[in-house]
Scaffold this motif. Structure first.
Motif, short mmCIF file in Angstrom:
data_model
loop_
_atom_site.label_atom_id
_atom_site.label_comp_id
_atom_site.label_asym_id
_atom_site.label_seq_id
_atom_site.Cartn_x
_atom_site.Cartn_y
_atom_site.Cartn_z
N GLY A 59 0.64 -1.35 0.06
CA GLY A 59 0.06 0.14 -0.01
C GLY A 59 0.76 1.26 -0.05
O GLY A 59 0.38 2.44 -0.14
N GLN A 60 1.89 1.17 0.07
CA GLN A 60 3.07 2.21 0.07
C GLN A 60 2.75 3.02 -1.29
O GLN A 60 3.06 2.55 -2.23
CB GLN A 60 4.39 1.92 0.20
CG GLN A 60 5.63 3.13 0.38
CD GLN A 60 6.65 2.84 0.60
OE1 GLN A 60 7.16 1.95 1.01
NE2 GLN A 60 7.80 3.44 0.03
N LYS A 61 2.72 4.41 -1.23
CA LYS A 61 2.71 5.26 -2.41
C LYS A 61 4.28 5.41 -2.99
O LYS A 61 5.17 5.42 -2.26
CB LYS A 61 2.15 6.78 -2.02
CG LYS A 61 0.95 6.66 -1.49
CD LYS A 61 0.20 8.20 -1.14
CE LYS A 61 1.13 8.57 0.23
NZ LYS A 61 0.34 10.11 0.63
N PRO A 62 4.37 5.63 -4.15
CA PRO A 62 5.49 5.77 -4.85
C PRO A 62 6.14 7.00 -4.54
O PRO A 62 5.42 8.10 -4.13
CB PRO A 62 5.30 5.67 -6.42
CG PRO A 62 3.76 6.30 -6.47
CD PRO A 62 3.16 5.65 -5.39
N GLY A 63 7.46 7.17 -4.80
CA GLY A 63 8.10 8.27 -4.59
C GLY A 63 8.48 8.78 -3.16
O GLY A 63 8.26 7.90 -2.37
N ILE A 64 8.71 10.18 -2.99
CA ILE A 64 9.31 10.65 -1.64
C ILE A 64 8.22 10.62 -0.63
O ILE A 64 8.56 10.11 0.56
CB ILE A 64 9.57 12.25 -1.94
CG1 ILE A 64 10.91 12.23 -2.89
CG2 ILE A 64 10.14 12.80 -0.63
CD1 ILE A 64 11.45 13.68 -3.04
N GLU A 65 6.94 10.95 -1.01
CA GLU A 65 5.78 10.77 0.01
C GLU A 65 5.65 9.45 0.52
O GLU A 65 5.25 9.40 1.62
CB GLU A 65 4.56 11.56 -0.75
CG GLU A 65 4.81 13.09 -1.05
CD GLU A 65 5.08 13.75 0.23
OE1 GLU A 65 4.58 13.56 1.37
OE2 GLU A 65 6.13 14.60 0.04
N GLY A 66 5.54 8.48 -0.18
CA GLY A 66 5.62 7.09 0.12
C GLY A 66 6.52 6.69 1.22
O GLY A 66 6.23 6.06 2.18
#
Length: 317
Positions: free
Chosen positions: A222-229
């Protein structure tokens, strides 16, 4: 680059043999040739005794439990007398594996190994695999995998920071005298990444350190891609463990890639942690990260492995 020296090429061959030949093809006869008689495995699998025969047995057990097992070697790093490999294991759970009968499930886990080489053979081995993910894929519970192992006696003096040294003040940095200017720069960036952002919780540094399209090759479900994840993971970890502390034990730098090896500890008094309600229990786990740094000094890729199976065992034990 340190990896261009003959002794570095020899260490890289040992790393490649370890993943592609011994684990990937089952050539356990290479263990006697490539590992010291007194090989110290500092992070053995559950119930594993010490020594070269034990290493052979572990390979045989995994290959018996996953008859179509394949190993993908993603990267090798070499600095001084240390080496690192990053890999993914995949296959079908076709036989008994760590006490779990065959399920026919597809398995895929990643891991990172760090080795120390003396007189042309691997003398010390540290490794972290996604054992919690493996158990979940096999439909099994957590394992009783005990407490983390310490460093060998000859490295004990470098085991952790002294007074006021910070989380990585006494970390081993093999081969540092031979670093190129760019490798020295990358060591400084790696220290900011793990010591200030992750160990220090300085989330404001994330957009300075990571490339806007940074790739986490081992994302949580469920982790978002990129820095925000990545920041989401850091936030939930610190919400769950307000007193979280990290000790960085070693950095291996090879060109634009850096590996760090660390120990994390804390008390689970905050939010849910991997689905477990706040338990008030102390834990200590090992982990390793490998990052790639581009010419602008930004982290473009991250691979990581943590002892989450050990964490779950300590929280539920």
């Amino acid at each position: 680059m340190s990896g261009d020296r003959p002794e570095s090429r020899a260490i890289r061959r040992l790393l490649t043999d370890q993943i592609e030949e011994i684990w990937g093809k089952g050539r356990t006869g290479l263990v006697d040739a490539n590992y010291a008689v007194s090989i110290a495995d500092h992070m053995p699998v559950p119930g594993q005794p010490s020594g070269r025969e034990a290493l052979k047995d572990v390979v045989d057990q995994f290959r018996a439990g996953i008859e179509d097992m394949a190993m993908d070697l993603h990267a090798t790093l070499v600095a001084g007398d240390f080496g690192v490999d990053v890999w993914t294991l995949s296959g079908t759970h076709s036989g008994d594996l760590i006490g779990v009968p065959a399920t026919g499930n597809r398995l895929s886990i990643s891991g990172i190994d760090m080795v120390r080489v003396e007189q042309g053979r691997i003398s010390d081995l540290w490794h972290v695999e996604e054992m919690a993910q493996l158990m979940d894929q096999m439909g099994a519970g957590t394992l009783d995998i005990g407490k983390p192992k310490g460093l060998p006696a000859e490295l004990a003096a470098h085991a952790g920071p002294g007074p006021d040294a910070g989380p990585g003040g006494d970390a081993i940095v093999p081969g540092e005298a031979r670093f190129t200017p760019r490798e020295r720069r990358n060591l400084a960036i790696a220290r900011r990444h793990i010591e200030e952002l992750w160990a220090g919780g300085k989330v404001e540094l994330a957009h300075e350190i990571y490339h806007p399209q940074v790739v986490d090759h081992n994302m949580a479900p469920g982790q978002k891609p990129g820095i925000e994840g990545i920041l989401d993971v850091l936030r939930w970890l610190r919400e769950a463990v307000p007193d979280l502390a990290m000790r960085i034990e070693c950095y291996v730098i090879d060109g634009d890639m850096v590996c760090d090896r660390w120990t994390m500890s804390g008390t689970h008094t905050g939010a849910l942690l991997m689905g477990v309600a706040p338990s008030g229990k102390r834990f200590s786990i090992n982990g390793m990260d490998v990052i790639r740094i581009d010419e602008d000094g930004l982290v473009t890729d991250v691979w990581h492995a943590e002892e989450f199976a050990r964490l779950l065992a300590q929280l539920s034990g």
